[in-house]
Enzyme design. Sequence first.
Site, mmCIF file in Angstrom:
data_model
loop_
_atom_site.group_PDB
_atom_site.id
_atom_site.type_symbol
_atom_site.label_atom_id
_atom_site.label_comp_id
_atom_site.label_asym_id
_atom_site.label_seq_id
_atom_site.Cartn_x
_atom_site.Cartn_y
_atom_site.Cartn_z
ATOM 1 N N PRO A 88 0.916 -1.313 0.040
ATOM 2 C CA PRO A 88 -0.065 0.226 0.063
ATOM 3 C C PRO A 88 0.993 1.287 0.064
ATOM 4 C CG PRO A 88 -0.306 -1.225 2.003
ATOM 5 C CD PRO A 88 0.611 -2.075 1.115
ATOM 6 N N GLU A 115 1.643 -7.748 8.342
ATOM 7 C CA GLU A 115 1.601 -6.430 8.714
ATOM 8 C C GLU A 115 2.597 -5.586 7.562
ATOM 9 O OE1 GLU A 115 -0.535 -4.918 11.045
ATOM 10 O OE2 GLU A 115 -1.035 -6.798 10.533
ATOM 11 N N ARG A 153 -3.227 -8.501 -21.016
ATOM 12 C CA ARG A 153 -3.862 -8.057 -21.972
ATOM 13 C C ARG A 153 -3.189 -7.186 -22.986
ATOM 14 N NH1 ARG A 153 -6.593 -3.993 -21.639
ATOM 15 N NH2 ARG A 153 -8.554 -4.662 -22.697
ATOM 16 N N ASP A 168 -8.996 0.799 -26.043
ATOM 17 C CA ASP A 168 -9.609 0.639 -24.765
ATOM 18 C C ASP A 168 -9.726 2.071 -23.863
ATOM 19 O OD1 ASP A 168 -9.601 -1.877 -24.546
ATOM 20 O OD2 ASP A 168 -7.770 -2.361 -23.662
HETATM 21 C C1 4F9 Z 1 -0.652 -3.957 -1.999
HETATM 22 C C2 4F9 Z 1 -2.536 -2.967 -0.919
HETATM 23 C C3 4F9 Z 1 -1.083 -3.237 -2.857
HETATM 24 C C4 4F9 Z 1 -2.734 -2.161 -2.084
HETATM 25 C C5 4F9 Z 1 -0.292 -5.604 0.271
HETATM 26 C C6 4F9 Z 1 -1.613 -5.565 2.327
HETATM 27 C C7 4F9 Z 1 -1.496 -3.955 -1.002
HETATM 28 C C8 4F9 Z 1 -1.419 -4.490 0.209
HETATM 29 N N1 4F9 Z 1 -2.012 -2.355 -3.086
HETATM 30 N N2 4F9 Z 1 -2.168 -4.763 1.472
HETATM 31 N N3 4F9 Z 1 -0.511 -6.030 1.588
#
Ligand code: 4F9
Length: 254
Positions: A88, A115, A153, A168
């Site tokens: 994230p 985590e 794709r 697209d």
């Molecule tokens: C990975 C969240 C990519 C959003 C990896 C927990 C993640 C994520 N984008 N959330 N581990």
Amino acid sequence: MDFVVLTIFPDMFDPFWNHGIIRRAIEQKKISASTINIRDYARDRHQVTDDKTYGGGSGMVMKPEPLAGAIRAATQKLPTAGSVLLTPQGKPFHQNMARELASFDGLVLICGRYEGVDERICHDLIDYEISIGDYVLTGGELAAMIIIDAVTRLIPGALGGENAAENDSFSNGLLEHAHYTRPQRYEGQEVPEVLLSGHHQEIERWRLESSLMRTLLKRPDLLQQKRLNQQEIIILDKWRNEIDKVLKFDHKKR
Ligand code: 4F9
């Protein structure tokens, strides 16, 4: 394109590799797909891949050694591949990044769990940190699938029809135009006549107008970022005039 996914849940990918476009792309050797179980690179007897966080707290952290071992094994297998950590905290994923990743001949996708991963996994081993959106998942696996899907794709031939990804949404900075298929009349609604006319040029112009209209209504932010060409400006100006006419009309007289 060769995809290698590092995960402690390789089985999650079985249904993904085995359906639709992804399956066909594998069968036709446009892509190859494999997983490496990070647990196989844990050297202790119980093959532990996570541990308590230093400093205290409830979450578990992925241990650095198994992850680094798995990344090294993958990059040995695919020495010219790009490596991607799904997190994230990464750069937000979008269509242009999918295009950039599609230019590699291989991608190693690293799925964290718990985590997060120990800060010391050698960042020299990772080319990209990517987020698929501002939310937290239980692990990077679904994010890896999304990236593999979007990249596959774009690989020539993967969609069947030649250059099928060319028109697209996002390919030209706009949302895609409206689509219709049979029946010609559905619950009292007709397919726009121009689409039945066979006039290639008029159809193209209708599609551009549809594309612009949808982008203006649904994603005005995209339109603001875009460099408009002459034809697009003419269409938007026409609408501006239409709206002006309505606004200048003296409503009190009605
Ligand atoms: C990975 C969240 C990519 C959003 C990896 C927990 C993640 C994520 N984008 N959330 N581990």
